[in-house]
Design a protein around this motif. Structure first.
Motif, PDB file in Angstrom:
ATOM      1  N   GLY A 126       7.683  26.360  10.361  1.00  0.00           N
ATOM      2  CA  GLY A 126       6.655  25.459  10.137  1.00  0.00           C
ATOM      3  C   GLY A 126       5.662  27.175  10.487  1.00  0.00           C
ATOM      4  O   GLY A 126       4.425  27.709  10.159  1.00  0.00           O
ATOM      5  N   GLY A 127       5.312  27.005  11.591  1.00  0.00           N
ATOM      6  CA  GLY A 127       4.406  28.022  12.233  1.00  0.00           C
ATOM      7  C   GLY A 127       4.783  29.188  12.060  1.00  0.00           C
ATOM      8  O   GLY A 127       3.883  30.262  12.185  1.00  0.00           O
ATOM      9  N   ALA A 128       6.078  29.224  11.916  1.00  0.00           N
ATOM     10  CA  ALA A 128       6.071  31.285  11.569  1.00  0.00           C
ATOM     11  C   ALA A 128       5.954  31.223  10.374  1.00  0.00           C
ATOM     12  O   ALA A 128       5.085  32.600   9.790  1.00  0.00           O
ATOM     13  CB  ALA A 128       7.568  30.803  11.816  1.00  0.00           C
ATOM     14  N   MET A 129       5.789  30.348   9.232  1.00  0.00           N
ATOM     15  CA  MET A 129       4.950  30.680   8.392  1.00  0.00           C
ATOM     16  C   MET A 129       3.053  30.625   8.588  1.00  0.00           C
ATOM     17  O   MET A 129       2.563  31.067   7.546  1.00  0.00           O
ATOM     18  CB  MET A 129       5.011  29.819   6.911  1.00  0.00           C
ATOM     19  CG  MET A 129       5.922  29.505   7.012  1.00  0.00           C
ATOM     20  SD  MET A 129       6.658  28.248   5.531  1.00  0.00           S
ATOM     21  CE  MET A 129       8.862  28.218   5.093  1.00  0.00           C
ATOM     22  N   ILE A 130       2.757  30.234   9.649  1.00  0.00           N
ATOM     23  CA  ILE A 130       1.276  29.714   8.998  1.00  0.00           C
ATOM     24  C   ILE A 130       1.094  31.205   9.928  1.00  0.00           C
ATOM     25  O   ILE A 130      -0.314  31.016   9.837  1.00  0.00           O
ATOM     26  CB  ILE A 130       0.759  28.208  10.081  1.00  0.00           C
ATOM     27  CG1 ILE A 130       1.016  27.168   9.527  1.00  0.00           C
ATOM     28  CG2 ILE A 130      -0.576  28.319  10.979  1.00  0.00           C
ATOM     29  CD1 ILE A 130       1.260  26.041   9.990  1.00  0.00           C
ATOM     30  N   PHE A 163       1.824  24.231   6.165  1.00  0.00           N
ATOM     31  CA  PHE A 163       1.824  23.646   6.235  1.00  0.00           C
ATOM     32  C   PHE A 163       1.674  22.404   6.753  1.00  0.00           C
ATOM     33  O   PHE A 163       2.067  21.242   6.983  1.00  0.00           O
ATOM     34  CB  PHE A 163      -0.019  23.502   6.232  1.00  0.00           C
ATOM     35  CG  PHE A 163      -0.894  24.677   6.451  1.00  0.00           C
ATOM     36  CD1 PHE A 163      -1.372  25.094   7.630  1.00  0.00           C
ATOM     37  CD2 PHE A 163      -2.398  24.757   5.637  1.00  0.00           C
ATOM     38  CE1 PHE A 163      -2.304  26.034   7.724  1.00  0.00           C
ATOM     39  CE2 PHE A 163      -3.450  25.886   5.519  1.00  0.00           C
ATOM     40  CZ  PHE A 163      -2.943  25.703   7.203  1.00  0.00           C
ATOM     41  N   ALA A 164       2.981  22.154   4.844  1.00  0.00           N
ATOM     42  CA  ALA A 164       3.244  20.971   4.807  1.00  0.00           C
ATOM     43  C   ALA A 164       4.809  20.851   5.886  1.00  0.00           C
ATOM     44  O   ALA A 164       4.751  19.930   5.747  1.00  0.00           O
ATOM     45  CB  ALA A 164       3.894  21.242   3.474  1.00  0.00           C
ATOM     46  N   VAL A 165       5.025  21.881   6.264  1.00  0.00           N
ATOM     47  CA  VAL A 165       6.840  21.726   6.840  1.00  0.00           C
ATOM     48  C   VAL A 165       6.102  21.361   8.047  1.00  0.00           C
ATOM     49  O   VAL A 165       6.066  20.157   8.903  1.00  0.00           O
ATOM     50  CB  VAL A 165       7.021  23.342   7.203  1.00  0.00           C
ATOM     51  CG1 VAL A 165       8.389  22.805   8.126  1.00  0.00           C
ATOM     52  CG2 VAL A 165       7.156  23.738   5.981  1.00  0.00           C
ATOM     53  N   PHE A 166       4.821  21.928   8.898  1.00  0.00           N
ATOM     54  CA  PHE A 166       4.384  21.809  10.138  1.00  0.00           C
ATOM     55  C   PHE A 166       3.989  20.499   9.640  1.00  0.00           C
ATOM     56  O   PHE A 166       4.612  19.542  10.955  1.00  0.00           O
ATOM     57  CB  PHE A 166       3.312  22.513  10.418  1.00  0.00           C
ATOM     58  CG  PHE A 166       3.299  22.785  11.941  1.00  0.00           C
ATOM     59  CD1 PHE A 166       4.036  23.460  12.839  1.00  0.00           C
ATOM     60  CD2 PHE A 166       2.057  21.301  12.688  1.00  0.00           C
ATOM     61  CE1 PHE A 166       3.864  23.690  13.778  1.00  0.00           C
ATOM     62  CE2 PHE A 166       2.414  22.168  14.194  1.00  0.00           C
ATOM     63  CZ  PHE A 166       2.845  23.276  14.411  1.00  0.00           C
ATOM     64  N   GLY A 167       3.388  19.705   9.232  1.00  0.00           N
ATOM     65  CA  GLY A 167       2.712  18.098   8.948  1.00  0.00           C
ATOM     66  C   GLY A 167       4.189  17.143   8.875  1.00  0.00           C
ATOM     67  O   GLY A 167       4.240  16.255   9.218  1.00  0.00           O
ATOM     68  N   LEU A 168       5.014  17.065   7.755  1.00  0.00           N
ATOM     69  CA  LEU A 168       6.173  17.185   7.204  1.00  0.00           C
ATOM     70  C   LEU A 168       7.347  16.694   8.715  1.00  0.00           C
ATOM     71  O   LEU A 168       7.879  15.794   9.402  1.00  0.00           O
ATOM     72  CB  LEU A 168       7.103  17.549   6.819  1.00  0.00           C
ATOM     73  CG  LEU A 168       6.318  17.421   5.539  1.00  0.00           C
ATOM     74  CD1 LEU A 168       7.241  17.899   4.535  1.00  0.00           C
ATOM     75  CD2 LEU A 168       6.374  15.801   4.899  1.00  0.00           C
ATOM     76  N   LEU A 197       2.001  13.092  16.310  1.00  0.00           N
ATOM     77  CA  LEU A 197       1.301  13.047  15.282  1.00  0.00           C
ATOM     78  C   LEU A 197      -0.387  13.390  14.677  1.00  0.00           C
ATOM     79  O   LEU A 197      -0.606  13.228  13.472  1.00  0.00           O
ATOM     80  CB  LEU A 197       1.336  11.501  15.171  1.00  0.00           C
ATOM     81  CG  LEU A 197       3.123  10.745  14.916  1.00  0.00           C
ATOM     82  CD1 LEU A 197       2.811   9.398  15.204  1.00  0.00           C
ATOM     83  CD2 LEU A 197       3.866  10.730  14.138  1.00  0.00           C
ATOM     84  N   VAL A 198      -0.649  13.266  15.833  1.00  0.00           N
ATOM     85  CA  VAL A 198      -2.141  14.452  16.097  1.00  0.00           C
ATOM     86  C   VAL A 198      -2.096  15.381  14.953  1.00  0.00           C
ATOM     87  O   VAL A 198      -2.851  15.379  14.213  1.00  0.00           O
ATOM     88  CB  VAL A 198      -2.714  14.891  17.531  1.00  0.00           C
ATOM     89  CG1 VAL A 198      -2.078  15.670  17.485  1.00  0.00           C
ATOM     90  CG2 VAL A 198      -3.967  14.906  17.387  1.00  0.00           C
ATOM     91  N   ASN A 199      -1.069  15.705  14.594  1.00  0.00           N
ATOM     92  CA  ASN A 199      -1.600  16.837  13.680  1.00  0.00           C
ATOM     93  C   ASN A 199      -0.740  16.716  12.262  1.00  0.00           C
ATOM     94  O   ASN A 199      -1.918  17.884  11.485  1.00  0.00           O
ATOM     95  CB  ASN A 199      -0.153  18.059  13.878  1.00  0.00           C
ATOM     96  CG  ASN A 199       0.368  18.520  15.104  1.00  0.00           C
ATOM     97  OD1 ASN A 199      -0.307  18.896  15.530  1.00  0.00           O
ATOM     98  ND2 ASN A 199       2.262  18.637  15.191  1.00  0.00           N
ATOM     99  N   VAL A 200      -0.341  15.048  11.797  1.00  0.00           N
ATOM    100  CA  VAL A 200      -0.457  15.300   9.968  1.00  0.00           C
ATOM    101  C   VAL A 200      -1.745  15.422   9.703  1.00  0.00           C
ATOM    102  O   VAL A 200      -2.127  15.531   8.562  1.00  0.00           O
ATOM    103  CB  VAL A 200       0.267  13.685  10.329  1.00  0.00           C
ATOM    104  CG1 VAL A 200       0.346  13.826   8.898  1.00  0.00           C
ATOM    105  CG2 VAL A 200       1.405  14.237  11.190  1.00  0.00           C
ATOM    106  N   PRO A 201      -3.057  14.369   9.979  1.00  0.00           N
ATOM    107  CA  PRO A 201      -4.179  14.565   9.718  1.00  0.00           C
ATOM    108  C   PRO A 201      -4.276  15.398   9.360  1.00  0.00           C
ATOM    109  O   PRO A 201      -5.224  16.104   8.257  1.00  0.00           O
ATOM    110  CB  PRO A 201      -4.953  13.027   9.972  1.00  0.00           C
ATOM    111  CG  PRO A 201      -4.459  13.228  11.688  1.00  0.00           C
ATOM    112  CD  PRO A 201      -3.023  13.461  11.017  1.00  0.00           C
ATOM    113  N   VAL A 202      -4.744  16.651  10.420  1.00  0.00           N
ATOM    114  CA  VAL A 202      -4.963  17.817  10.190  1.00  0.00           C
ATOM    115  C   VAL A 202      -4.653  19.187   8.947  1.00  0.00           C
ATOM    116  O   VAL A 202      -4.907  19.719   8.483  1.00  0.00           O
ATOM    117  CB  VAL A 202      -5.078  18.678  11.801  1.00  0.00           C
ATOM    118  CG1 VAL A 202      -5.893  19.814  11.436  1.00  0.00           C
ATOM    119  CG2 VAL A 202      -6.369  17.797  13.061  1.00  0.00           C
ATOM    120  N   MET A 203      -3.114  18.316   8.991  1.00  0.00           N
ATOM    121  CA  MET A 203      -2.386  19.230   7.901  1.00  0.00           C
ATOM    122  C   MET A 203      -2.564  18.998   6.709  1.00  0.00           C
ATOM    123  O   MET A 203      -3.092  19.665   5.585  1.00  0.00           O
ATOM    124  CB  MET A 203      -0.469  19.405   8.277  1.00  0.00           C
ATOM    125  CG  MET A 203      -0.690  19.899   9.307  1.00  0.00           C
ATOM    126  SD  MET A 203      -1.000  21.759   9.850  1.00  0.00           S
ATOM    127  CE  MET A 203      -0.843  22.313  10.845  1.00  0.00           C
TER     128      MET A 203
END
Length: 484
Positions: free
Chosen positions: A98-102, A69-74, A156-162
């Motif tokens: 990030g996707g590979a981790m999630i 989640f953190a990698v995807f958001g960053l 950027l829409v990913n950031v608040p969700v993460m």
């Protein structure tokens, strides 16, 4: 929360397809840079799936998921600093990490959180439904954002969700890991990463350039490294990836379902999106809305699939889902000419209903997997989707391109550009003046023919998958009681 994370990752995959024209207009990337923008995510994701899943089994699946989640958001925030094509490619690669981790972490955690097989099947039905929601929302959200903001907003829409996902995960998710992880196999790690990247690169290169030397070299490299990896895993008592899971018939049936569905879906839905925009003239937002029947049908069918499997059997639902998906492709193939939207909407609905079987595929894969090997099972399933998508675009996409070129008999100015793609034909037609109208008509007809024939190939593939799954699945498998 696990399902919500899948929604976002799947949504992000579809958002890029809509945002690419705006990115190209702003950054003016070369053709090679544009290809890497698309491919960087898949190459990194496929290369890391096996390694990251094995690490999650040892290090902790919750820890791996939250790190993802953190990698995807960053990575999504880093797009604000990207003002060149190379930097966008780097952002896409980091999103792949990030996707590979999630993705595999969510599946392996569901396997460990829901110990009751019936509850697990229902949870995986919800998980599959949320993936369908992501596929539906991605193009629509991207279309809305791009009408009002720059292309950066699609990331950027990913950031608040993460941020919310990390906060919720810290309190809601228990930690789980393999209690007997064994010794880490560094050589197998290198072999899996090298082999998977080479395989996906080879498939994509064959699709774009045919028998190019780089594709042939990548194929040889993939065959050697993955063959060595498989042999090494089979010989070790504590393998990096549990290849022996394929000895289980239901597990193999679930993987076949994931692979065949993603091959057909990746190619035909990509062609449909182009057909809607370049032949029918719909805007990106209108295209996203008109693709909704598939996602809406899958949203309804996925949660219902486990209950239906309990009544008529998992084998019937799994094979039947593939057959219904095949009927959707067959409807496109048999639709009256000229092809209009309503037969397409009917086909998309059948495809979405059939995709409800993917929830059963995940349940079948996980039901035959020991809890401590959940990471291996999740990695194999996600790899099937990733490789299937690459194969679909490369193989069926190449078939569509060949049909398109064969149906064109234009030999005038810029014939090479016209025969390369429908987009190229439309651009060339604008420069041809009064003669351009005939070129546009020919190109659109040829592209529609390529879509129809590729849909027929997709129907045949789904038929083959239906037969394979029926033979691999035992008649009496009950997901409400199945346990390794």
């Amino acid at each position: 929360m696990l399902s919500a994370s899948v929604l976002l990752v799947v949504m992000d995959m579809t958002v890029l397809n809509v945002a690419l024209p705006a990115i190209s207009e702003d950054l003016r990337p070369g053709s090679i840079e544009l290809l890497w923008m698309v491919d960087a995510y898949a190459l990194v994701l496929s290369g890391l799936l096996v390694t990251v899943s094995a690490l999650g089994d040892r290090w902790g699946r919750k820890r791996m998921l939250l790190t993802g989640f953190a990698v995807f958001g960053l990575a999504s925030m880093a797009v604000l600093l990207a003002d060149s094509a190379i930097e966008v490619i780097a952002v896409r690669a980091l999103l792949g990490v990030g996707g590979a981790m999630i993705m595999p972490s969510t599946l392996s955690m569901i396997r460990n959180l829901f110990t009751d097989p019936a509850e697990r099947a229902r949870a995986l039905g919800v998980w599959a439904a949320m993936a369908a929601v992501g596929a539906a929302l991605g193009p629509i959200l991207a279309g809305l954002l791009l009408e009002h903001f720059s292309w950066h907003s699609a990331f950027l829409v990913n950031v608040p969700v993460m941020v919310v996902a990390i906060a919720a995960g810290l309190f809601l998710l228990p930690e789980s890991r393999n209690p007997r992880p064994g010794r880490w196999d560094a050589l197998a790690t290198v072999l899996s990463m090298t082999g998977m990247v080479a395989l996906v690169f080879a498939v994509k290169t064959f699709g774009k350039y045919g028998l190019a030397p780089t594709a042939l070299i990548a194929t040889v490299l993939a065959a050697v490294t993955l063959g060595w990896f498989v042999v090494r895993c089979l010989r070790r008592p504590d393998p990096l990836l549990e290849i022996g899971l394929f000895r289980n018939g239901p597990f193999s049936a679930g993987v076949v379902t994931a692979l065949t569905t993603s091959i057909a879906m990746a190619a035909v839905l990509l062609l449909l999106a182009q057909w809607m925009q370049l032949v029918q003239g719909y805007s990106p937002l209108e295209t996203g809305i008109r693709l909704l029947p598939a996602a809406l049908a899958a949203i309804v069918a996925s949660p219902l699939a486990p209950a239906l499997a309990a009544k008529i059997g998992a084998r019937t639902v799994l094979a039947g889902g593939l057959a219904v998906t095949g009927l959707g492709f067959l409807l496109l193939f048999l639709a009256p000419s000229p092809l209009g939207y309503w037969p397409v909407a009917g086909a998309l609905t059948l495809i979405g209903i059939g995709n409800g079987a993917l929830a059963i595929a995940s349940a079948v894969i996980m039901s035959g997997t020991p809890a401590e090997k959940a990471g291996s099972a999740a990695a194999i399933e996600e790899t099937s989707y990733e490789v299937g998508g690459a194969l679909g675009v490369a193989v069926l996409g190449s078939l569509a391109a060949a049909v398109y070129r064969d149906q064109l008999d234009y030999e005038g100015p810029q014939a090479g550009v016209v025969r390369e793609s429908l987009g190229g034909a439309l651009d060339a037609a604008r420069e041809l003046g009064s003669a351009g109208g005939q070129v546009i008509e020919q190109a659109r007809t040829a592209f529609t023919d390529s879509l129809i024939l590729t849909s027929g190939a997709g129907a045949l593939l789904m038929l083959a998958g239906t037969v394979a799954v029926w033979l691999l699945m035992p008649r009496g498998l009950d997901l409400s009681t199945a346990e390794h």
